[in-house]
Motif scaffolding. Sequence first.
Motif, PDB file in Angstrom:
ATOM      1  N   LYS A 144       0.830  -1.205   0.000  1.00 22.00           N
ATOM      2  CA  LYS A 144       0.000   0.000   0.000  1.00 22.00           C
ATOM      3  C   LYS A 144       0.866   1.257   0.000  1.00 22.00           C
ATOM      4  O   LYS A 144       0.588   2.221  -0.712  1.00 22.00           O
ATOM      5  CB  LYS A 144      -0.935  -0.002   1.207  1.00 22.00           C
ATOM      6  N   GLU A 145       1.937   1.237   0.794  1.00 22.48           N
ATOM      7  CA  GLU A 145       2.818   2.397   0.836  1.00 22.48           C
ATOM      8  C   GLU A 145       3.536   2.587  -0.497  1.00 22.48           C
ATOM      9  O   GLU A 145       3.719   3.721  -0.960  1.00 22.48           O
ATOM     10  CB  GLU A 145       3.836   2.244   1.971  1.00 22.48           C
ATOM     11  N   HIS A 146       3.921   1.493  -1.119  1.00 22.96           N
ATOM     12  CA  HIS A 146       4.568   1.575  -2.433  1.00 22.96           C
ATOM     13  C   HIS A 146       3.612   2.175  -3.465  1.00 22.96           C
ATOM     14  O   HIS A 146       4.009   3.029  -4.273  1.00 22.96           O
ATOM     15  CB  HIS A 146       5.023   0.185  -2.886  1.00 22.96           C
ATOM     16  N   THR A 147       2.358   1.767  -3.413  1.00 24.41           N
ATOM     17  CA  THR A 147       1.357   2.324  -4.338  1.00 24.41           C
ATOM     18  C   THR A 147       1.156   3.805  -4.080  1.00 24.41           C
ATOM     19  O   THR A 147       1.079   4.607  -5.022  1.00 24.41           O
ATOM     20  CB  THR A 147       0.020   1.580  -4.185  1.00 24.41           C
ATOM     21  N   ARG A 148       1.054   4.172  -2.813  1.00 30.71           N
ATOM     22  CA  ARG A 148       0.878   5.591  -2.468  1.00 30.71           C
ATOM     23  C   ARG A 148       2.046   6.418  -2.988  1.00 30.71           C
ATOM     24  O   ARG A 148       1.860   7.490  -3.573  1.00 30.71           O
ATOM     25  CB  ARG A 148       0.760   5.747  -0.945  1.00 30.71           C
ATOM     26  N   GLN A 149       3.279   5.925  -2.787  1.00 31.60           N
ATOM     27  CA  GLN A 149       4.458   6.652  -3.252  1.00 31.60           C
ATOM     28  C   GLN A 149       4.493   6.739  -4.776  1.00 31.60           C
ATOM     29  O   GLN A 149       4.892   7.769  -5.329  1.00 31.60           O
ATOM     30  CB  GLN A 149       5.722   5.967  -2.725  1.00 31.60           C
ATOM     31  N   ARG A 150       4.078   5.681  -5.454  1.00 33.78           N
ATOM     32  CA  ARG A 150       4.078   5.686  -6.919  1.00 33.78           C
ATOM     33  C   ARG A 150       3.090   6.722  -7.451  1.00 33.78           C
ATOM     34  O   ARG A 150       3.388   7.446  -8.401  1.00 33.78           O
ATOM     35  CB  ARG A 150       3.742   4.293  -7.451  1.00 33.78           C
ATOM     36  N   ILE A 151       1.907   6.789  -6.847  1.00 31.82           N
ATOM     37  CA  ILE A 151       0.908   7.778  -7.269  1.00 31.82           C
ATOM     38  C   ILE A 151       1.432   9.183  -7.032  1.00 31.82           C
ATOM     39  O   ILE A 151       1.344  10.053  -7.908  1.00 31.82           O
ATOM     40  CB  ILE A 151      -0.418   7.560  -6.512  1.00 31.82           C
ATOM     41  N   ALA A 152       1.982   9.428  -5.835  1.00 30.61           N
ATOM     42  CA  ALA A 152       2.482  10.767  -5.501  1.00 30.61           C
ATOM     43  C   ALA A 152       3.623  11.167  -6.420  1.00 30.61           C
ATOM     44  O   ALA A 152       3.709  12.324  -6.870  1.00 30.61           O
ATOM     45  CB  ALA A 152       2.939  10.804  -4.043  1.00 30.61           C
ATOM     46  N   ALA A 153       4.510  10.229  -6.739  1.00 32.78           N
ATOM     47  CA  ALA A 153       5.644  10.539  -7.618  1.00 32.78           C
ATOM     48  C   ALA A 153       5.171  10.853  -9.028  1.00 32.78           C
ATOM     49  O   ALA A 153       5.669  11.793  -9.676  1.00 32.78           O
ATOM     50  CB  ALA A 153       6.618   9.361  -7.628  1.00 32.78           C
ATOM     51  N   ALA A 154       4.200  10.100  -9.534  1.00 40.36           N
ATOM     52  CA  ALA A 154       3.676  10.362 -10.872  1.00 40.36           C
ATOM     53  C   ALA A 154       3.011  11.727 -10.937  1.00 40.36           C
ATOM     54  O   ALA A 154       3.195  12.488 -11.898  1.00 40.36           O
ATOM     55  CB  ALA A 154       2.679   9.268 -11.259  1.00 40.36           C
ATOM     56  N   ALA A 155       2.243  12.046  -9.895  1.00 46.11           N
ATOM     57  CA  ALA A 155       1.572  13.350  -9.853  1.00 46.11           C
ATOM     58  C   ALA A 155       2.581  14.481  -9.815  1.00 46.11           C
ATOM     59  O   ALA A 155       2.456  15.470 -10.559  1.00 46.11           O
ATOM     60  CB  ALA A 155       0.647  13.421  -8.636  1.00 46.11           C
ATOM     61  N   LEU A 156       3.587  14.350  -8.977  1.00 35.97           N
ATOM     62  CA  LEU A 156       4.577  15.415  -8.853  1.00 35.97           C
ATOM     63  C   LEU A 156       5.339  15.608 -10.157  1.00 35.97           C
ATOM     64  O   LEU A 156       5.615  16.749 -10.558  1.00 35.97           O
ATOM     65  CB  LEU A 156       5.540  15.103  -7.711  1.00 35.97           C
ATOM     66  N   ARG A 157       5.662  14.525 -10.830  1.00 37.86           N
ATOM     67  CA  ARG A 157       6.366  14.632 -12.114  1.00 37.86           C
ATOM     68  C   ARG A 157       5.526  15.400 -13.132  1.00 37.86           C
ATOM     69  O   ARG A 157       6.017  16.311 -13.812  1.00 37.86           O
ATOM     70  CB  ARG A 157       6.703  13.240 -12.640  1.00 37.86           C
ATOM     71  N   LEU A 158       4.245  15.063 -13.215  1.00 35.83           N
ATOM     72  CA  LEU A 158       3.367  15.741 -14.165  1.00 35.83           C
ATOM     73  C   LEU A 158       3.130  17.201 -13.780  1.00 35.83           C
ATOM     74  O   LEU A 158       3.125  18.090 -14.637  1.00 35.83           O
ATOM     75  CB  LEU A 158       2.030  14.996 -14.256  1.00 35.83           C
ATOM     76  N   PHE A 159       2.939  17.452 -12.494  1.00 34.48           N
ATOM     77  CA  PHE A 159       2.721  18.832 -12.043  1.00 34.48           C
ATOM     78  C   PHE A 159       3.963  19.690 -12.304  1.00 34.48           C
ATOM     79  O   PHE A 159       3.857  20.864 -12.670  1.00 34.48           O
ATOM     80  CB  PHE A 159       2.397  18.865 -10.547  1.00 34.48           C
ATOM     81  N   THR A 160       5.128  19.106 -12.108  1.00 34.25           N
ATOM     82  CA  THR A 160       6.376  19.840 -12.340  1.00 34.25           C
ATOM     83  C   THR A 160       6.548  20.167 -13.823  1.00 34.25           C
ATOM     84  O   THR A 160       6.978  21.261 -14.182  1.00 34.25           O
ATOM     85  CB  THR A 160       7.575  19.014 -11.842  1.00 34.25           C
ATOM     86  N   GLU A 161       6.191  19.221 -14.671  1.00 33.38           N
ATOM     87  CA  GLU A 161       6.355  19.414 -16.119  1.00 33.38           C
ATOM     88  C   GLU A 161       5.331  20.389 -16.693  1.00 33.38           C
ATOM     89  O   GLU A 161       5.666  21.225 -17.547  1.00 33.38           O
ATOM     90  CB  GLU A 161       6.220  18.067 -16.832  1.00 33.38           C
ATOM     91  N   ARG A 162       4.077  20.328 -16.223  1.00 35.06           N
ATOM     92  CA  ARG A 162       3.000  21.046 -16.901  1.00 35.06           C
ATOM     93  C   ARG A 162       2.212  22.005 -16.008  1.00 35.06           C
ATOM     94  O   ARG A 162       1.406  22.785 -16.529  1.00 35.06           O
ATOM     95  CB  ARG A 162       2.028  20.019 -17.516  1.00 35.06           C
ATOM     96  N   GLY A 163       2.440  21.961 -14.701  1.00 36.57           N
ATOM     97  CA  GLY A 163       1.683  22.813 -13.805  1.00 36.57           C
ATOM     98  C   GLY A 163       0.480  22.078 -13.234  1.00 36.57           C
ATOM     99  O   GLY A 163      -0.118  21.213 -13.894  1.00 36.57           O
ATOM    100  N   PHE A 164       0.103  22.431 -12.026  1.00 40.61           N
ATOM    101  CA  PHE A 164      -0.961  21.729 -11.317  1.00 40.61           C
ATOM    102  C   PHE A 164      -2.287  21.775 -12.076  1.00 40.61           C
ATOM    103  O   PHE A 164      -2.969  20.759 -12.234  1.00 40.61           O
ATOM    104  CB  PHE A 164      -1.135  22.344  -9.922  1.00 40.61           C
ATOM    105  N   ASP A 165      -2.658  22.953 -12.563  1.00 42.10           N
ATOM    106  CA  ASP A 165      -3.983  23.124 -13.168  1.00 42.10           C
ATOM    107  C   ASP A 165      -4.123  22.411 -14.503  1.00 42.10           C
ATOM    108  O   ASP A 165      -5.237  22.082 -14.920  1.00 42.10           O
ATOM    109  CB  ASP A 165      -4.291  24.620 -13.341  1.00 42.10           C
ATOM    110  N   ALA A 166      -3.011  22.162 -15.179  1.00 42.42           N
ATOM    111  CA  ALA A 166      -3.073  21.580 -16.523  1.00 42.42           C
ATOM    112  C   ALA A 166      -3.154  20.059 -16.519  1.00 42.42           C
ATOM    113  O   ALA A 166      -3.382  19.454 -17.570  1.00 42.42           O
ATOM    114  CB  ALA A 166      -1.854  22.020 -17.336  1.00 42.42           C
ATOM    115  N   VAL A 167      -2.981  19.439 -15.365  1.00 44.29           N
ATOM    116  CA  VAL A 167      -2.942  17.981 -15.276  1.00 44.29           C
ATOM    117  C   VAL A 167      -4.257  17.471 -14.696  1.00 44.29           C
ATOM    118  O   VAL A 167      -4.749  18.004 -13.700  1.00 44.29           O
ATOM    119  CB  VAL A 167      -1.759  17.519 -14.394  1.00 44.29           C
ATOM    120  N   THR A 168      -4.824  16.434 -15.299  1.00 41.63           N
ATOM    121  CA  THR A 168      -6.069  15.862 -14.792  1.00 41.63           C
ATOM    122  C   THR A 168      -5.778  14.655 -13.893  1.00 41.63           C
ATOM    123  O   THR A 168      -4.705  14.034 -13.981  1.00 41.63           O
ATOM    124  CB  THR A 168      -6.975  15.406 -15.946  1.00 41.63           C
ATOM    125  N   VAL A 169      -6.745  14.316 -13.073  1.00 42.53           N
ATOM    126  CA  VAL A 169      -6.622  13.143 -12.212  1.00 42.53           C
ATOM    127  C   VAL A 169      -6.527  11.874 -13.058  1.00 42.53           C
ATOM    128  O   VAL A 169      -5.777  10.944 -12.723  1.00 42.53           O
ATOM    129  CB  VAL A 169      -7.815  13.065 -11.245  1.00 42.53           C
TER     130      VAL A 169
END
Length: 202
Positions: A9-34
Amino acid sequence: MTGLRARKKEHTRQRIAAAALRLFTERGFDAVTVNEIAAAAEVAKATLFAYFPTKEALVLHGVGDDDLAGIVARRPPGRTPLEALRAHHRDLAAAQLPQAELAEVLARVRVIHRSPALHEAANGLLYQQRTALARVLAEEHGPAAAALMAAQIAASLLTLQERYFQSLLAGTSAADAGRALAQDVELAFDLLEHGLDRAEGR
């Protein structure tokens, strides 16, 4: 089996958070969908929301989590609220984040700074933290004094955090930023304990 399940469960949580942060860093928070985050993390959208109830939570996990109210409520007899909070933040300043964790935190700070929506959400979490502290302080000081005390404490702690991260983002080494933070913690609590007279007499 329980330990294995918790690690997965912790590995899944970290994977989701890492993917989100990568996308937010590349494109900005508002431009990325769930949906895009779920696809990048290779999980279902429902799974993502099981770990992070809102899109904002993907970035703001940890913001406002410092249990100021609990630190005050559980302090040893004879110790003032400010003494308990000073000791806690002195320990935080002395701790060094691992480089990988520090890089992640700074990336999240950059994403938050670039998004008005995240600023607003972060302020809401910090307000909840402040009101919880005020409720505990009110038991000894009354509601009016407690609200004012909590506001001053919260503002000082937020300023400490801002100065620390601004220093790191400007290229200061983690060690130097940590030493400056330790000095700032002592100054902040001196001012909270003694007021502006302390600053004028320095």
